[in-house]
Design a protein around this motif. Structure first.
Motif, mmCIF file in Angstrom:
data_model
loop_
_atom_site.group_PDB
_atom_site.id
_atom_site.type_symbol
_atom_site.label_atom_id
_atom_site.label_comp_id
_atom_site.label_asym_id
_atom_site.label_seq_id
_atom_site.Cartn_x
_atom_site.Cartn_y
_atom_site.Cartn_z
ATOM 1 N N TYR A 95 55.974 54.549 85.880
ATOM 2 C CA TYR A 95 55.637 53.128 85.853
ATOM 3 C C TYR A 95 54.982 52.830 84.511
ATOM 4 C CZ TYR A 95 53.473 48.644 86.923
ATOM 5 O OH TYR A 95 53.086 47.330 86.890
ATOM 6 N N VAL A 96 55.603 51.950 83.731
ATOM 7 C CA VAL A 96 55.090 51.556 82.425
ATOM 8 C C VAL A 96 54.235 50.309 82.637
ATOM 9 C CG1 VAL A 96 55.694 50.971 80.051
ATOM 10 C CG2 VAL A 96 57.204 52.478 81.392
ATOM 11 N N THR A 97 52.923 50.517 82.691
ATOM 12 C CA THR A 97 52.018 49.421 83.056
ATOM 13 C C THR A 97 52.066 48.274 82.057
ATOM 14 O OG1 THR A 97 50.144 50.546 82.018
ATOM 15 C CG2 THR A 97 50.461 50.897 84.389
ATOM 16 N N ALA A 98 52.148 48.575 80.770
ATOM 17 C CA ALA A 98 52.162 47.522 79.752
ATOM 18 C C ALA A 98 53.389 46.618 79.879
ATOM 19 C CB ALA A 98 52.101 48.140 78.352
ATOM 20 N N GLU A 99 54.479 47.166 80.383
ATOM 21 C CA GLU A 99 55.720 46.408 80.549
ATOM 22 C C GLU A 99 55.910 45.895 81.978
ATOM 23 O OE1 GLU A 99 57.814 45.721 78.004
ATOM 24 O OE2 GLU A 99 56.449 46.785 76.653
ATOM 25 N N LYS A 100 55.027 46.338 82.896
ATOM 26 C CA LYS A 100 55.160 46.005 84.312
ATOM 27 C C LYS A 100 56.557 46.348 84.818
ATOM 28 C CE LYS A 100 51.561 42.592 84.235
ATOM 29 N NZ LYS A 100 50.962 41.513 84.934
ATOM 30 N N THR A 101 56.964 47.598 84.480
ATOM 31 C CA THR A 101 58.327 48.039 84.742
ATOM 32 C C THR A 101 58.340 49.454 85.296
ATOM 33 O OG1 THR A 101 59.155 46.665 82.933
ATOM 34 C CG2 THR A 101 60.559 48.477 83.620
ATOM 35 N N TYR A 102 59.154 49.643 86.322
ATOM 36 C CA TYR A 102 59.438 50.990 86.804
ATOM 37 C C TYR A 102 60.569 51.561 85.959
ATOM 38 C CZ TYR A 102 56.854 49.597 90.987
ATOM 39 O OH TYR A 102 55.894 49.154 91.861
ATOM 40 N N LEU A 103 60.408 52.774 85.495
ATOM 41 C CA LEU A 103 61.442 53.451 84.712
ATOM 42 C C LEU A 103 62.205 54.410 85.612
ATOM 43 C CD1 LEU A 103 62.778 54.298 81.998
ATOM 44 C CD2 LEU A 103 61.026 56.085 81.879
ATOM 45 N N VAL A 104 63.526 54.350 85.538
ATOM 46 C CA VAL A 104 64.391 55.282 86.245
ATOM 47 C C VAL A 104 65.374 55.808 85.212
ATOM 48 C CG1 VAL A 104 66.123 55.585 88.057
ATOM 49 C CG2 VAL A 104 64.221 53.987 88.398
ATOM 50 N N GLU A 105 65.397 57.121 85.052
ATOM 51 C CA GLU A 105 66.347 57.737 84.124
ATOM 52 C C GLU A 105 67.104 58.839 84.863
ATOM 53 O OE1 GLU A 105 65.517 58.803 79.771
ATOM 54 O OE2 GLU A 105 65.459 60.740 80.822
ATOM 55 N N LEU A 106 68.419 58.785 84.789
ATOM 56 C CA LEU A 106 69.265 59.786 85.429
ATOM 57 C C LEU A 106 69.979 60.576 84.346
ATOM 58 C CD1 LEU A 106 70.845 57.512 88.168
ATOM 59 C CD2 LEU A 106 69.078 59.258 88.518
ATOM 60 N N SER A 107 69.893 61.891 84.445
ATOM 61 C CA SER A 107 70.562 62.782 83.506
ATOM 62 C C SER A 107 71.588 63.593 84.289
ATOM 63 C CB SER A 107 69.525 63.700 82.845
ATOM 64 O OG SER A 107 70.169 64.646 82.027
ATOM 65 N N PHE A 108 72.836 63.469 83.882
ATOM 66 C CA PHE A 108 73.932 64.141 84.569
ATOM 67 C C PHE A 108 74.309 65.395 83.809
ATOM 68 C CE2 PHE A 108 74.067 59.727 85.763
ATOM 69 C CZ PHE A 108 74.350 59.767 87.114
ATOM 70 N N GLU A 109 74.154 66.546 84.457
ATOM 71 C CA GLU A 109 74.405 67.844 83.821
ATOM 72 C C GLU A 109 75.637 68.503 84.435
ATOM 73 O OE1 GLU A 109 72.530 68.658 81.250
ATOM 74 O OE2 GLU A 109 71.114 67.034 81.565
#
Length: 109
Positions: A95-109
């Motif tokens: 959670y990026v508090t300054a941006e009020k944004t939840y971050l979701v990153e998916l890496s496909f291996e």
């Protein structure tokens, strides 16, 4: 573990159903898709799965991949990977508090 939670499933489903309400973050790596989700979206147990100003990285277990292959395929299609498929999926959340944004990153291996 974050990769197996209903909370993560619900967020991924929200992104899939409402792509116009999230921000797809351009990536340098061809096998990664990153998304910013506004914190106005209801998330279960955000303090566990989306720690404030920290990252949580987990490998999604095989059961999650098997049950949600169609959903994950939608995200894989958003990568620029030259691979035809993947064996593992790693998920990074925070959670990026300054941006009020939840971050979701998916890496496909």
């Amino acid at each position: 573990m974050a990769s197996n939670s209903d909370s993560i499933y619900n967020v991924l489903t929200y992104i899939h159903r409402h792509p116009q309400k999230v921000t797809f973050i351009p990536q340098v790596n061809s096998n990664v898709v990153a998304i910013g989700v506004p914190d106005s979206v209801t998330v279960s147990d955000p303090e566990i799965y989306f720690p404030a100003n920290h990252l949580l990285v987990s490998r999604m277990d095989d059961d999650f991949l098997a049950k949600n292959g169609d959903l994950l395929a939608n995200f894989f299609e958003r990568t620029t990977s030259s691979k035809l498929d993947y064996q593992e999926v790693w998920i990074t959340t925070g959670y990026v508090t300054a941006e009020k944004t939840y971050l979701v990153e998916l890496s496909f291996e």
